[in-house]
Design a protein around this motif. Structure first.
Motif, PDB file in Angstrom:
ATOM      1  N   ALA A 220       0.313   6.727  -6.776  1.00 12.25           N
ATOM      2  CA  ALA A 220      -0.853   7.593  -6.906  1.00 12.25           C
ATOM      3  C   ALA A 220      -0.483   9.056  -6.652  1.00 12.25           C
ATOM      4  O   ALA A 220      -0.971   9.970  -7.336  1.00 12.25           O
ATOM      5  CB  ALA A 220      -1.946   7.151  -5.939  1.00 12.25           C
TER       6      ALA A 220
ATOM      7  N   VAL B  63       1.843   1.703  -3.646  1.00 10.94           N
ATOM      8  CA  VAL B  63       0.674   2.149  -4.404  1.00 10.94           C
ATOM      9  C   VAL B  63       0.389   3.626  -4.122  1.00 10.94           C
ATOM     10  O   VAL B  63       0.107   4.414  -5.026  1.00 10.94           O
ATOM     11  CB  VAL B  63      -0.555   1.288  -4.058  1.00 10.94           C
ATOM     12  CG1 VAL B  63      -1.825   1.893  -4.650  1.00 10.94           C
ATOM     13  CG2 VAL B  63      -0.370  -0.142  -4.575  1.00 10.94           C
TER      14      VAL B  63
ATOM     15  N   SER C 241     -10.245   6.965 -14.665  1.00 11.75           N
ATOM     16  CA  SER C 241      -9.838   5.911 -13.732  1.00 11.75           C
ATOM     17  C   SER C 241     -11.029   5.059 -13.311  1.00 11.75           C
ATOM     18  O   SER C 241     -10.943   3.825 -13.247  1.00 11.75           O
ATOM     19  CB  SER C 241      -9.180   6.533 -12.500  1.00 11.75           C
ATOM     20  OG  SER C 241      -8.101   7.359 -12.869  1.00 11.75           O
TER      21      SER C 241
ATOM     22  N   GLU D 157      -7.105   4.896  -1.302  1.00 21.44           N
ATOM     23  CA  GLU D 157      -6.626   6.142  -1.907  1.00 21.44           C
ATOM     24  C   GLU D 157      -7.774   7.126  -2.124  1.00 21.44           C
ATOM     25  O   GLU D 157      -7.605   8.337  -1.991  1.00 21.44           O
ATOM     26  CB  GLU D 157      -5.923   5.845  -3.232  1.00 21.44           C
ATOM     27  CG  GLU D 157      -4.631   5.060  -3.087  1.00 21.44           C
ATOM     28  CD  GLU D 157      -3.602   5.800  -2.265  1.00 21.44           C
ATOM     29  OE1 GLU D 157      -3.408   7.012  -2.494  1.00 21.44           O
ATOM     30  OE2 GLU D 157      -3.012   5.185  -1.365  1.00 21.44           O
TER      31      GLU D 157
ATOM     32  N   TYR E 185      -7.253  -2.547 -10.095  1.00 20.56           N
ATOM     33  CA  TYR E 185      -6.361  -1.945  -9.105  1.00 20.56           C
ATOM     34  C   TYR E 185      -5.867  -0.570  -9.563  1.00 20.56           C
ATOM     35  O   TYR E 185      -5.878   0.394  -8.784  1.00 20.56           O
ATOM     36  CB  TYR E 185      -5.163  -2.852  -8.850  1.00 20.56           C
ATOM     37  CG  TYR E 185      -5.514  -4.227  -8.349  1.00 20.56           C
ATOM     38  CD1 TYR E 185      -6.537  -4.419  -7.420  1.00 20.56           C
ATOM     39  CD2 TYR E 185      -4.830  -5.347  -8.799  1.00 20.56           C
ATOM     40  CE1 TYR E 185      -6.861  -5.678  -6.957  1.00 20.56           C
ATOM     41  CE2 TYR E 185      -5.147  -6.614  -8.335  1.00 20.56           C
ATOM     42  CZ  TYR E 185      -6.157  -6.777  -7.418  1.00 20.56           C
ATOM     43  OH  TYR E 185      -6.472  -8.024  -6.968  1.00 20.56           O
TER      44      TYR E 185
ATOM     45  N   ALA F 256      -6.708   3.076  -7.654  1.00 23.25           N
ATOM     46  CA  ALA F 256      -5.672   3.965  -7.119  1.00 23.25           C
ATOM     47  C   ALA F 256      -5.675   5.312  -7.824  1.00 23.25           C
ATOM     48  O   ALA F 256      -5.524   6.366  -7.184  1.00 23.25           O
ATOM     49  CB  ALA F 256      -4.302   3.297  -7.254  1.00 23.25           C
TER      50      ALA F 256
ATOM     51  N   TYR G 237     -11.828   1.056 -13.966  1.00 22.47           N
ATOM     52  CA  TYR G 237     -12.253   0.139 -12.903  1.00 22.47           C
ATOM     53  C   TYR G 237     -13.481  -0.649 -13.344  1.00 22.47           C
ATOM     54  O   TYR G 237     -13.548  -1.879 -13.177  1.00 22.47           O
ATOM     55  CB  TYR G 237     -12.557   0.962 -11.654  1.00 22.47           C
ATOM     56  CG  TYR G 237     -12.950   0.184 -10.428  1.00 22.47           C
ATOM     57  CD1 TYR G 237     -11.987  -0.254  -9.521  1.00 22.47           C
ATOM     58  CD2 TYR G 237     -14.288  -0.093 -10.151  1.00 22.47           C
ATOM     59  CE1 TYR G 237     -12.357  -0.951  -8.371  1.00 22.47           C
ATOM     60  CE2 TYR G 237     -14.661  -0.787  -9.012  1.00 22.47           C
ATOM     61  CZ  TYR G 237     -13.692  -1.215  -8.123  1.00 22.47           C
ATOM     62  OH  TYR G 237     -14.048  -1.906  -6.988  1.00 22.47           O
TER      63      TYR G 237
ATOM     64  N   PHE H 193       3.112   1.432 -11.300  1.00 26.89           N
ATOM     65  CA  PHE H 193       2.087   0.521 -10.827  1.00 26.89           C
ATOM     66  C   PHE H 193       2.355  -0.904 -11.282  1.00 26.89           C
ATOM     67  O   PHE H 193       2.129  -1.854 -10.524  1.00 26.89           O
ATOM     68  CB  PHE H 193       0.706   0.974 -11.304  1.00 26.89           C
ATOM     69  CG  PHE H 193      -0.417   0.254 -10.607  1.00 26.89           C
ATOM     70  CD1 PHE H 193      -0.911   0.726  -9.402  1.00 26.89           C
ATOM     71  CD2 PHE H 193      -0.958  -0.902 -11.136  1.00 26.89           C
ATOM     72  CE1 PHE H 193      -1.919   0.053  -8.733  1.00 26.89           C
ATOM     73  CE2 PHE H 193      -1.971  -1.576 -10.482  1.00 26.89           C
ATOM     74  CZ  PHE H 193      -2.457  -1.096  -9.278  1.00 26.89           C
TER      75      PHE H 193
ATOM     76  N   VAL I 179      -6.494  -0.337  -2.522  1.00 25.66           N
ATOM     77  CA  VAL I 179      -6.431   0.749  -3.499  1.00 25.66           C
ATOM     78  C   VAL I 179      -7.606   1.711  -3.321  1.00 25.66           C
ATOM     79  O   VAL I 179      -7.480   2.916  -3.606  1.00 25.66           O
ATOM     80  CB  VAL I 179      -6.375   0.208  -4.944  1.00 25.66           C
ATOM     81  CG1 VAL I 179      -5.125  -0.635  -5.157  1.00 25.66           C
ATOM     82  CG2 VAL I 179      -7.618  -0.582  -5.315  1.00 25.66           C
TER      83      VAL I 179
ATOM     84  N   TRP J 109       2.359  -3.966  -8.766  1.00 23.40           N
ATOM     85  CA  TRP J 109       1.315  -4.978  -8.929  1.00 23.40           C
ATOM     86  C   TRP J 109       1.895  -6.338  -9.319  1.00 23.40           C
ATOM     87  O   TRP J 109       1.502  -7.355  -8.754  1.00 23.40           O
ATOM     88  CB  TRP J 109       0.327  -4.521 -10.000  1.00 23.40           C
ATOM     89  CG  TRP J 109      -0.555  -5.622 -10.515  1.00 23.40           C
ATOM     90  CD1 TRP J 109      -1.614  -6.192  -9.875  1.00 23.40           C
ATOM     91  CD2 TRP J 109      -0.424  -6.312 -11.772  1.00 23.40           C
ATOM     92  NE1 TRP J 109      -2.156  -7.189 -10.662  1.00 23.40           N
ATOM     93  CE2 TRP J 109      -1.448  -7.277 -11.824  1.00 23.40           C
ATOM     94  CE3 TRP J 109       0.450  -6.188 -12.851  1.00 23.40           C
ATOM     95  CZ2 TRP J 109      -1.609  -8.121 -12.926  1.00 23.40           C
ATOM     96  CZ3 TRP J 109       0.282  -7.022 -13.943  1.00 23.40           C
ATOM     97  CH2 TRP J 109      -0.727  -7.976 -13.977  1.00 23.40           C
TER      98      TRP J 109
ATOM     99  N   VAL K 171       0.830  -1.204   0.000  1.00 23.64           N
ATOM    100  CA  VAL K 171       0.000   0.000   0.000  1.00 23.64           C
ATOM    101  C   VAL K 171       0.868   1.258   0.000  1.00 23.64           C
ATOM    102  O   VAL K 171       0.482   2.298  -0.548  1.00 23.64           O
ATOM    103  CB  VAL K 171      -0.969   0.007   1.204  1.00 23.64           C
ATOM    104  CG1 VAL K 171      -0.262   0.291   2.505  1.00 23.64           C
ATOM    105  CG2 VAL K 171      -2.084   1.030   0.992  1.00 23.64           C
TER     106      VAL K 171
END
Length: 392
Positions: A41, A37, A327, A221, A287, A291, A331, A64, A218, A68, A34
Motif C-alpha cells: 500500500a 500488505v 479502490s 490501512e 482485500y 488496502a 471493494y 499484492f 486491510v 495474498w 499485514v
C-alpha cells in the motif's frame, strides 16, 4: 486445536469440528502478512503521489498477488491439516520468514521493477507449502492424490517463476508484467486441478473467520490514513479544516466498509467445488480494494500537507480522489460478487454496483469528493441493511 503435539506427520482435521477458531499461530501469521500488505500500500501511495499512477497500480497488483496468494494457500491448508505440533509450527515459521522477505523486497519492486527479493521470499513460502503437502500426502491416504498434485503443481510453477523472472530477467516492463500475469494464472490453476482429485477437508466456518480477519487487517490501512491526517494538522495550518474533514471521512468510510462486509455472511457451499473457489478467489478484490483505499487517502493527505512522491511536487487532488474511489468501488464489486448477487433478490441485489458507480462519479467533486464518498458509503450501508431486513 488438537490435544496431541508430536513430531509425527499430521493428518486431516474434522471439517465439521465444533468451536473451530483461529489459532495463535494463524494470528501471528496474519501479523506478518499485514507488514507485507502495508508495504504494498505504501508503494502504491508513493507511486501515485509521484505521478506514476498506472505503473503504481500494476506494481501494486503484483506485490499484492504474491502476498495474498501465499496467505490463501496457507489458510486453506491450515483449515484442513493444522496439527499445531512442532513440525507444523516450524514450517509455518519458515513460511512467515518468506513473507517478511517479500515485504522487504516490495520497495525494490516499486522503484525499478526489481523482483529478485520478492521471488526469493515467495520461493521460501512456496517451498514450505510443498513440504506441507508432501507430509499431508503421507499422513492422509484418502487425499494423497490431491496433496501430491498440490506439491507437484506448486513446484512446477515455482520453477517457472525462477526461470522466467529470476534467471532470464526480462528487460522490458511489458514483458516482465506479461510473464508475471501468466505465472499468476498458473498459480490460480493449481488448486483447480488438485481439488478435482478429491476435495480437502477444509472447515467452512474456520475459513470464513480467517477471511474476515484479513478484511479487518486491510481496513487498518484506511484507519492509519485517518490517524495520519490528524498528525499533519500542526504543520499545515492553511488546510487544518480539510485535513480534519479528510480524517473523519476516512474513519466513516472504514466503519462503513467494515459494516458492509460483516452485515451478512456470503453463501459458500462446502460440497460444491465451484462455489468455494469463486468465493475464495473473488475475495482478492475485497482485500486489494481495502488496502488501496488507504493508499489513496495517503495521497490526498500528501497534497494537503504539500508533500509529493520522492520529494517532488504533490500529486493533483484528482489522483488521490480517483485512487480512493476506484479502490472503494473494487471493494464493493468484490462484495457484490461473493455475496449480494447470491443472497439478495430483486433489483437491489445489484445495489452495491450502483453505489460503486456513484463513488467513481464523486471523485470529480474536488474538495468535496471524499466527504461525498463517505456519505455514499454510509448510504450503501443503510440501503443494504433495509433491503436485508425486508427480505429476511
Amino acid at each position: 486445536m488438537t490435544k496431541t503435539r508430536s513430531w509425527r506427520p499430521f493428518g486431516a482435521r474434522d471439517p465439521h469440528e465444533a468451536h473451530r477458531v483461529s489459532t495463535p499461530l494463524e494470528l501471528l501469521f496474519d501479523l506478518v502478512i499485514v507488514i507485507a500488505v502495508a508495504s504494498a500500500a505504501e508503494g502504491l501511495h508513493h507511486a501515485v503521489a509521484g505521478g506514476h499512477a498506472a505503473m503504481g497500480v500494476a506494481t501494486f497488483a503484483m506485490a499484492f498477488f504474491a502476498t495474498w496468494w501465499a496467505w490463501v494457500n496457507f489458510t486453506w491448508f491450515a483449515s484442513a491439516y493444522d496439527s499445531d505440533g512442532p513440525l507444523y509450527r516450524l514450517i509455518t515459521c519458515a513460511i512467515m520468514a518468506g513473507a517478511l522477505v517479500i515485504a522487504g523486497g516490495i520497495p525494490r519492486l516499486f522503484e525499478g521493477l526489481d523482483l529478485s527479493l520478492v521471488i526469493v521470499g515467495y520461493a521460501v513460502m512456496r517451498l514450505g507449502m510443498v513440504a506441507f503437502w508432501l507430509i499431508a500426502a503421507r499422513a492422509d491416504p484418502r487425499h494423497r492424490r490431491t496433496a501430491l498434485t498440490y506439491a507437484i503443481g506448486i513446484s512446477v510453477v515455482q520453477l517457472y517463476w525462477n526461470v522466467t523472472l529470476q534467471w532470464l530477467r526480462p528487460e522490458s516492463t511489458g514483458a516482465a508484467m506479461a510473464l508475471f500475469g501468466l505465472g499468476a494464472l498458473l498459480e490460480l490453476s493449481v488448486p483447480l486441478v488438485a481439488e478435482r482429485r478429491g476435495t480437502t477437508p477444509w472447515h467452512l466456518h474456520h475459513v470464513a473467520e480467517r477471511h474476515g480477519l484479513l478484511v479487518i487487517i486491510v481496513l487498518g490501512e484506511v484507519l492509519l490514513a485517518s490517524a495520519n491526517a490528524f498528525t499533519y494538522t500542526d504543520g499545515a495550518a492553511a488546510h487544518v479544516g480539510q485535513l480534519v474533514l479528510l480524517a473523519f471521512s476516512a474513519l466513516a468510510i472504514t466503519f462503513a466498509m467494515w459494516w458492509l462486509y460483516f452485515s451478512q455472511e456470503g453463501p459458500v457451499d462446502q460440497q460444491v467445488f465451484s462455489s468455494a473457489f469463486r468465493w475464495g478467489y473473488a475475495h482478492a478484490l475485497i482485500y486489494a480494494g481495502g488496502a488501496a483505499t488507504g493508499a489513496g487517502f495517503a495521497v490526498v493527505i500528501d497534497g494537503l500537507a504539500g508533500a509529493g512522491g520522492h520529494g517532488g511536487p504533490p500529486a493533483p487532488p484528482l489522483a488521490g480522489n480517483l485512487t480512493v474511489a476506484g479502490s472503494l468501488a473494487l471493494y464493493m464489486i468484490g462484495l457484490w460478487f461473493v455475496r449480494d448477487r447470491l443472497v439478495l433478490t430483486g433489483p437491489w441485489r445489484h445495489g452495491l454496483l450502483l453505489f460503486a458507480a456513484a463513488v467513481l462519479g464523486a471523485a470529480t467533486l474536488g474538495d468535496l469528493a471524499l466527504p461525498a464518498t463517505a456519505l455514499l458509503t454510509i448510504a450503501a450501508v443503510v440501503a443494504r441493511s433495509r433491503v436485508q431486513c425486508r427480505q429476511a
